[in-house]
Scaffold this motif. Structure first.
Motif, PDB file in Angstrom:
ATOM      1  N   UNK A  10       0.831  -1.208   0.000  1.00 41.76           N
ATOM      2  CA  UNK A  10       0.000   0.000   0.000  1.00 41.76           C
ATOM      3  C   UNK A  10       0.864   1.255   0.000  1.00 41.76           C
ATOM      4  N   UNK A  11       1.886   1.279   0.822  1.00 42.39           N
ATOM      5  CA  UNK A  11       2.777   2.438   0.890  1.00 42.39           C
ATOM      6  C   UNK A  11       3.542   2.637  -0.414  1.00 42.39           C
ATOM      7  N   UNK A  12       4.037   1.556  -0.979  1.00 44.37           N
ATOM      8  CA  UNK A  12       4.785   1.641  -2.243  1.00 44.37           C
ATOM      9  C   UNK A  12       3.869   2.130  -3.354  1.00 44.37           C
ATOM     10  N   UNK A 106      -8.055  -0.128   2.221  1.00 46.90           N
ATOM     11  CA  UNK A 106      -9.298  -0.714   2.736  1.00 46.90           C
ATOM     12  C   UNK A 106      -9.094  -2.177   3.112  1.00 46.90           C
ATOM     13  N   UNK A 107      -8.284  -2.898   2.353  1.00 50.02           N
ATOM     14  CA  UNK A 107      -7.985  -4.302   2.683  1.00 50.02           C
ATOM     15  C   UNK A 107      -7.260  -4.389   4.017  1.00 50.02           C
ATOM     16  N   UNK A 108      -6.291  -3.488   4.230  1.00 53.41           N
ATOM     17  CA  UNK A 108      -5.538  -3.499   5.489  1.00 53.41           C
ATOM     18  C   UNK A 108      -6.447  -3.160   6.669  1.00 53.41           C
ATOM     19  N   UNK A 109      -7.302  -2.173   6.511  1.00 60.08           N
ATOM     20  CA  UNK A 109      -8.143  -1.718   7.638  1.00 60.08           C
ATOM     21  C   UNK A 109      -9.293  -2.659   7.948  1.00 60.08           C
ATOM     22  N   UNK A 110      -9.972  -3.172   6.892  1.00 56.26           N
ATOM     23  CA  UNK A 110     -11.215  -3.905   7.123  1.00 56.26           C
ATOM     24  C   UNK A 110     -11.153  -5.376   6.763  1.00 56.26           C
ATOM     25  N   UNK A 111     -10.107  -5.790   6.069  1.00 58.16           N
ATOM     26  CA  UNK A 111     -10.036  -7.164   5.593  1.00 58.16           C
ATOM     27  C   UNK A 111     -10.437  -7.228   4.127  1.00 58.16           C
TER      28      UNK A 111
END
Length: 194
Positions: A10-12, A106-111
């Motif tokens: 996500x950061x990259x 969104x994947x990182x935060x909510x799955x």
């Protein structure tokens, strides 16, 4: 799911989106204020020795060996058309990477299996499916116009650059988003009945 890898991705992706945006802005500004020649490749005379007799506009040099036309002192329109071959793809890439970064956030935060992820996947898919031919049309039209402005008899009309693979990938993402959204609803219904 490996959240550390997903966060890194996500950061990259976000950094690449910002970098593409900066390249887009920097290239546009520096190119418009550049006073050098504008060159464009055309494959019009690939199989014919026309470079010496090619009807070009004053100040245009034609090279048969490289199939290039160069305008020594281009107009503002020619300089903008020269940019039109590259900037649409840079803008498209920057925005697509930004949308992908939002999807991964969104994947990182909510799955991965949530309604938000499914919606963002669909938005990314529609953007890629519509944006690929649109950027290709703008780039192709700019190229055609630039060639026609240097050698009026060579201009062949608007063309589309790029491939349709992006359209297929975008439509696949839209379909996957719809499937994920349906799966999320089924899971919610199942949890509601238990």
């Amino acid at each position: 799911m490996n959240t550390r890898l997903t966060r890194t991705l996500t950061s990259i992706t976000f950094a690449l989106a910002v970098l593409s945006g900066l390249v887009f802005a920097g290239k546009g500004v520096t190119h418009m204020f550049d006073d050098g020649a504008v060159c464009v490749e055309t494959h019009f005379w690939r199989n014919a020795p026309l470079a010496d007799s090619l009807p070009t506009v004053k100040g245009v040099t034609a090279s048969a060996s490289t199939e290039r036309l160069c305008q020594d002192s281009p107009s503002v329109g020619q300089r903008a058309a020269d940019l039109g071959g590259e900037l649409p793809w840079l803008l498209f890439a920057s925005l697509a990477l930004l949308l992908f970064s939002r999807l991964m956030k969104a994947v990182v935060r909510q799955g991965p299996f949530t309604d938000t992820v499914a919606q963002r996947l669909s938005v990314l898919g529609w953007f890629v499916a519509v944006g690929t031919p649109l950027a290709g049309l703008v780039a192709g039209w700019s190229h055609s116009w630039l060639v026609a402005s240097m050698a009026p008899m060579v201009g062949s009309g608007p063309e589309v650059s790029g491939s349709l693979a992006g359209v297929l990938a975008g439509l696949a993402a839209v379909i996957m988003g719809k499937i994920m959204r349906q799966g999320v609803r089924m899971r919610e219904d199942l949890e509601g009945t238990i």
